[in-house]
Design an enzyme around this catalytic site. Sequence first.
Site, PDB file in Angstrom:
ATOM      1  CE  LYS A 238      45.184  45.022  45.974  1.00 43.02           C
ATOM      2  NZ  LYS A 238      45.611  45.901  44.860  1.00 43.02           N
ATOM      3  CB  CYS A 354      45.353  42.182  39.386  1.00 42.11           C
ATOM      4  SG  CYS A 354      46.801  43.051  38.783  1.00 42.11           S
TER       5      CYS A 354
END
Length: 404
Positions: A238, A354
């Site tokens: 990310k 997640c």
Amino acid sequence: MRIHRNLSFAVIDGLTLIFNEGKYADKVIQQLLKRDKRWGSRDRGFVAETTYDIVRWKRLYAEIAEVKAPFDRDNLWRMFAVWATLKGINLPDWKYFENTPTRKIKGRFDELSQIRKFKESIPDWLDEVGEKELGAEFWSKEISALNEQADVILRVNTLKTTKEKLQAELFDLNIETEFIKGYPSALKLKERANVFSTEAFKNGHFEVQDASSQLVAEFANVQPGMRVVDTCAGAGGKTLHLAALMENKGQIIAMDIYANKLHELKRRAKRNGAHNIEPRAIDSTKVIKKLYDKADRVVIDAPCSGLGVLRRNPDAKWKLQPEFLDKIRKTQQEILQQYSKMVKAGGQMVYATCSVLPSENQEQVAKFLKSEAGANFSLIKDKKVSAHKSGFDGFYMALLERKA
């Protein structure tokens, strides 16, 4: 389809390490694939996919084969025979497959497919948690989607190329890709391929990153020139996306408690041509305190159960324990309490996991907002990504703003 002896032995050796020695499936498979230089892509595909399949369906196959952990090699061959039978593959006449009850296997499969914890091959406790938090109908659909093999998704590195150019570059190598609506930097492979051996990868034109994971950096609303802190950066998937969105302008402080992951991030940043990233290991609370009230954006990709990414890490189902869930929820709240202090007045913070469990997601955000540390924050928006609706990993993200 013919079953080859040396490939089958590799699978059994891999399963022994994963099931009996607690090794991580992805690491074991990486090792297995280096075993024989003569193996072609089809051979390697068989070893990787068969191993992952048997790991994914461990509980179901063990129940059908009537074997219990710890599994000896004979047990594993019985599970392999169940896998092959259910795939419609004819078993060779090896001693391991003598007296395999093919009809009984199929009958038992039909029977067990009526019970979710066997059909979806998950531990009892996990099935109970999923149903309690998400409701029976939603959980049934979600866990079913999380048992499917994940697509390979690339994130185009816009610091070096465009989606169209990369698509053309890969097409010349017979790797076909397609755009995904609503995911500006994503390309989805039409068929699995070893993209890591391409020049495009070596030149930093893309990273492999699931479509849901690509939403997190987009959610952070970053602009070139900002000071952004990526607090749980890890190896930097990310972080690199943030650098591209910021056009290499401004500063990204990439933090993690594991310094070795930040070394990997440095390597990847160099390949990506991302120059605005500064890795900092969190070796004491001082590292955080120095940044209090200084960041335009804080991104928290929090440690979590990982239930949203079971398609990639099917062995996590067997490693995860109920007490870990309690522990990680406590950690998530502590991280929110501490790291939120780095957001400056008028700045924004993304909290993401997640996981698909509300107790790790919405409930954590609500708890934070009710706390003293969260009193001067407000929730701008949040997004729940479920695997069965999106076709990608399960994710959650919330965007919070500190009052000016």
